[in-house]
Design a protein around this motif. Structure first.
Motif, mmCIF file in Angstrom:
data_model
loop_
_atom_site.group_PDB
_atom_site.id
_atom_site.type_symbol
_atom_site.label_atom_id
_atom_site.label_comp_id
_atom_site.label_asym_id
_atom_site.label_seq_id
_atom_site.Cartn_x
_atom_site.Cartn_y
_atom_site.Cartn_z
ATOM 1 N N PHE A 126 0.831 -1.207 0.000
ATOM 2 C CA PHE A 126 0.000 0.000 0.000
ATOM 3 C C PHE A 126 0.863 1.253 0.000
ATOM 4 O O PHE A 126 0.572 2.218 -0.716
ATOM 5 C CB PHE A 126 -0.936 -0.007 1.210
ATOM 6 C CG PHE A 126 -2.179 -0.826 1.019
ATOM 7 C CD1 PHE A 126 -3.339 -0.243 0.529
ATOM 8 C CD2 PHE A 126 -2.206 -2.175 1.328
ATOM 9 C CE1 PHE A 126 -4.494 -0.982 0.350
ATOM 10 C CE2 PHE A 126 -3.353 -2.932 1.148
ATOM 11 C CZ PHE A 126 -4.501 -2.338 0.656
ATOM 12 N N ARG A 127 1.900 1.254 0.809
ATOM 13 C CA ARG A 127 2.761 2.428 0.864
ATOM 14 C C ARG A 127 3.477 2.645 -0.466
ATOM 15 O O ARG A 127 3.578 3.778 -0.951
ATOM 16 C CB ARG A 127 3.769 2.266 2.014
ATOM 17 C CG ARG A 127 3.117 2.414 3.380
ATOM 18 C CD ARG A 127 4.071 2.061 4.512
ATOM 19 N NE ARG A 127 3.458 2.370 5.811
ATOM 20 C CZ ARG A 127 3.904 1.935 6.973
ATOM 21 N NH1 ARG A 127 4.985 1.148 7.018
ATOM 22 N NH2 ARG A 127 3.299 2.268 8.103
ATOM 23 N N HIS A 128 3.971 1.577 -1.058
ATOM 24 C CA HIS A 128 4.667 1.695 -2.346
ATOM 25 C C HIS A 128 3.730 2.225 -3.430
ATOM 26 O O HIS A 128 4.065 3.185 -4.137
ATOM 27 C CB HIS A 128 5.235 0.333 -2.760
ATOM 28 C CG HIS A 128 5.832 0.320 -4.129
ATOM 29 N ND1 HIS A 128 7.184 0.483 -4.348
ATOM 30 C CD2 HIS A 128 5.275 0.168 -5.354
ATOM 31 C CE1 HIS A 128 7.427 0.447 -5.653
ATOM 32 N NE2 HIS A 128 6.282 0.246 -6.285
ATOM 33 N N GLU A 129 2.566 1.607 -3.568
ATOM 34 C CA GLU A 129 1.645 2.020 -4.635
ATOM 35 C C GLU A 129 1.118 3.433 -4.402
ATOM 36 O O GLU A 129 0.866 4.172 -5.352
ATOM 37 C CB GLU A 129 0.496 1.026 -4.764
ATOM 38 C CG GLU A 129 0.913 -0.394 -5.133
ATOM 39 C CD GLU A 129 1.728 -0.473 -6.417
ATOM 40 O OE1 GLU A 129 1.599 0.425 -7.274
ATOM 41 O OE2 GLU A 129 2.514 -1.437 -6.552
ATOM 42 N N SER A 130 0.961 3.821 -3.145
ATOM 43 C CA SER A 130 0.550 5.205 -2.888
ATOM 44 C C SER A 130 1.619 6.175 -3.358
ATOM 45 O O SER A 130 1.329 7.316 -3.726
ATOM 46 C CB SER A 130 0.251 5.420 -1.402
ATOM 47 O OG SER A 130 1.441 5.495 -0.619
ATOM 48 N N GLY A 131 2.887 5.726 -3.370
ATOM 49 C CA GLY A 131 3.957 6.563 -3.878
ATOM 50 C C GLY A 131 3.753 6.909 -5.346
ATOM 51 O O GLY A 131 4.000 8.049 -5.772
ATOM 52 N N GLU B 59 9.933 3.788 -9.962
ATOM 53 C CA GLU B 59 10.011 2.782 -8.901
ATOM 54 C C GLU B 59 10.960 3.241 -7.794
ATOM 55 O O GLU B 59 10.744 2.934 -6.621
ATOM 56 C CB GLU B 59 10.464 1.440 -9.472
ATOM 57 C CG GLU B 59 9.510 0.834 -10.487
ATOM 58 C CD GLU B 59 8.100 0.624 -9.946
ATOM 59 O OE1 GLU B 59 7.923 0.584 -8.706
ATOM 60 O OE2 GLU B 59 7.165 0.511 -10.762
ATOM 61 N N ASP B 60 11.983 3.976 -8.179
ATOM 62 C CA ASP B 60 12.889 4.533 -7.180
ATOM 63 C C ASP B 60 12.123 5.476 -6.250
ATOM 64 O O ASP B 60 12.246 5.416 -5.017
ATOM 65 C CB ASP B 60 14.018 5.281 -7.900
ATOM 66 C CG ASP B 60 15.184 5.634 -6.982
ATOM 67 O OD1 ASP B 60 15.173 5.240 -5.807
ATOM 68 O OD2 ASP B 60 16.109 6.325 -7.464
ATOM 69 N N TRP B 61 11.299 6.353 -6.829
ATOM 70 C CA TRP B 61 10.480 7.262 -6.028
ATOM 71 C C TRP B 61 9.518 6.488 -5.133
ATOM 72 O O TRP B 61 9.398 6.786 -3.936
ATOM 73 C CB TRP B 61 9.709 8.219 -6.940
ATOM 74 C CG TRP B 61 8.542 8.873 -6.273
ATOM 75 C CD1 TRP B 61 7.247 8.425 -6.244
ATOM 76 C CD2 TRP B 61 8.546 10.090 -5.508
ATOM 77 N NE1 TRP B 61 6.448 9.285 -5.520
ATOM 78 C CE2 TRP B 61 7.222 10.310 -5.059
ATOM 79 C CE3 TRP B 61 9.529 11.014 -5.178
ATOM 80 C CZ2 TRP B 61 6.866 11.419 -4.302
ATOM 81 C CZ3 TRP B 61 9.176 12.122 -4.405
ATOM 82 C CH2 TRP B 61 7.871 12.314 -3.980
ATOM 83 N N ALA B 62 8.813 5.494 -5.709
ATOM 84 C CA ALA B 62 7.805 4.758 -4.939
ATOM 85 C C ALA B 62 8.437 3.980 -3.792
ATOM 86 O O ALA B 62 7.883 3.919 -2.686
ATOM 87 C CB ALA B 62 7.023 3.813 -5.858
ATOM 88 N N GLU B 63 9.598 3.370 -4.032
ATOM 89 C CA GLU B 63 10.294 2.657 -2.974
ATOM 90 C C GLU B 63 10.779 3.618 -1.890
ATOM 91 O O GLU B 63 10.688 3.325 -0.692
ATOM 92 C CB GLU B 63 11.481 1.890 -3.556
ATOM 93 C CG GLU B 63 11.118 0.635 -4.323
ATOM 94 C CD GLU B 63 10.678 -0.500 -3.414
ATOM 95 O OE1 GLU B 63 11.538 -1.269 -2.960
ATOM 96 O OE2 GLU B 63 9.461 -0.588 -3.134
#
Length: 380
Positions: free
Chosen positions: A193-198, A258-262
């Motif tokens: 959830f945290r990753h996808e919210s990114g 993906e770098d931002w989301a992680e």
């Protein structure tokens, strides 16, 4: 997340509790207060209404209803009595729920909704979603919770404000299998959830917020072909030599998005754990060193928390958490070591959130993106 207390008897309670084990008061999370409250029923114009219950004080005038999902999945979020939406501010973000006629799906649905409410709490504390959007609207990303069908696998991901979660991730055995298959040291439902919210907030805060040039200076050019970048990442086995020097995880090397989301997910890990530690009034001393950290800062209560202070407290806190886990025979809860390059990116996320938080407060905490609440639908 911070610790909560029953406002009637003072007994500690957890975020998901629906009743106090000490005084047996019914409990509800009040989004407009971002707090757990003991509640009691009150008569009200044919509706089942509730009000906060506080010992030794005059009854509060506020009135609430239970969320429309309370009976089905145990949602403990309340809805203000004057809100026309049957669902709470978190549940109304669910556009599609899994087919509950399938025996494995009701339990999965409970778990994914629980994780989503935890995400909502953190986003609300950071000023990124409205706790009382007008006219029963929904504010924030929408969610589809789907299960695999024969020949139709579900991919967890984000597209145009809609986050899809494969509910199989709620199954511990399946999540561990995928973690090992993908060579990931950390994989949790809340982490998804945290990753996808990114990804959602990259659209809102970076792209629509006019920050793309500044973003590229830190994370690189997101205009490179995303599909090709992911294919190349998996063709090399998901590994990149020397990734620790610049990234929070190996998957972050796949593409700047993906770098931002992680990194975004990592920041949410950080502020949530620090809030938990602060609520226990923790002071930390690293073994073998004379330096004692001051009282742990709660970054979700501090208006503009200093990033250097957060990192200074984060490192010994994660050492403590990992040591406690190892004492119980468990793997490290936090299997990461942050390099200066990764910290630079975390600082950028921190600065963007602080800017947004300040703007939200100056504008009276208006929603980031108003939307009509969508009826909860079922899917396979």
């Amino acid at each position: 997340m911070k610790t909560f207390h029953c406002q009637f008897c003072g007994h500690p309670v957890f975020f998901e509790n629906v009743s106090c084990l000490q005084c047996e008061s019914a409990l509800a999370f009040l989004p407009d207060r971002l707090n757990i409250a003991a509640i009691e029923p009150v008569a009200g114009d044919g509706q089942e209404l509730w009000r906060p219950r506080v010992r030794g004080r005059k009854a509060a005038p506020a009135r609430y209803r239970r969320c429309g999902n309370h009976a089905q999945n145990g949602c403990n979020f309340a809805v203000p009595a004057n809100d026309p939406n049957a669902f709470c501010v978190a549940c109304r973000l669910s556009r599609t729920i899994p087919d509950l006629s399938q025996p494995e799906n009701p339990g999965r649905w409970v778990k994914v909704e629980t994780a989503k409410r935890r995400l909502f709490y953190t986003l609300a504390k950071l000023g990124l979603v409205a706790t009382c959007p007008p006219d029963g609207a929904a504010d924030g990303p929408q969610f589809d919770f789907l299960a695999d069908l024969p020949g139709q696998p579900v991919m967890t991901g984000h597209a145009a404000g809609l986050i899809t979660i494969n509910v199989a991730e709620a199954d511990d055995d399946e999540r561990v299998r995928r973690r090992l298959q993908m060579h990931e040291p950390y994989r949790t439902l809340l982490g998804h959830f945290r990753h996808e919210s990114g990804h959602y907030y990259w659209d809102r805060l970076i792209d629509e917020g006019g920050r793309t040039e500044a973003f590229r200076q830190v994370f690189g050019d997101e205009q490179q072909d995303y599909a090709q970048a992911l294919q190349a990442h998996y063709e090399r086995g998901g590994t990149t030599e020397g990734w620790q020097d610049r990234f929070v995880s190996q998957y972050a090397t796949a593409h700047p998005w993906e770098d931002w989301a992680e990194t975004w997910a990592h920041y949410l890990h950080m502020v949530d754990l620090l809030e938990t530690a602060a609520s226990y009034n923790m002071r930390l001393t690293v073994p073998g060193q004379d330096l004692e950290v001051e009282d742990v800062v709660n970054p979700l209560e501090t208006g503009q928390p200093d990033f250097d202070v957060l990192v200074e407290q984060w490192v010994p806190l994660t050492l403590l958490v990992n040591s406690l886990n190892r004492s119980l025979g468990q793997e490290d809860a936090y299997p990461f070591a942050l390099s200066p390059g990764a910290l630079e990116k975390l600082r950028y996320v921190h600065d963007v959130i602080c800017e947004t938080r300040s703007a939200s407060r100056s504008q009276g905490a208006q929603p980031q993106q108003g939307a009509s609440a969508t009826p909860v639908k079922k899917a396979a």
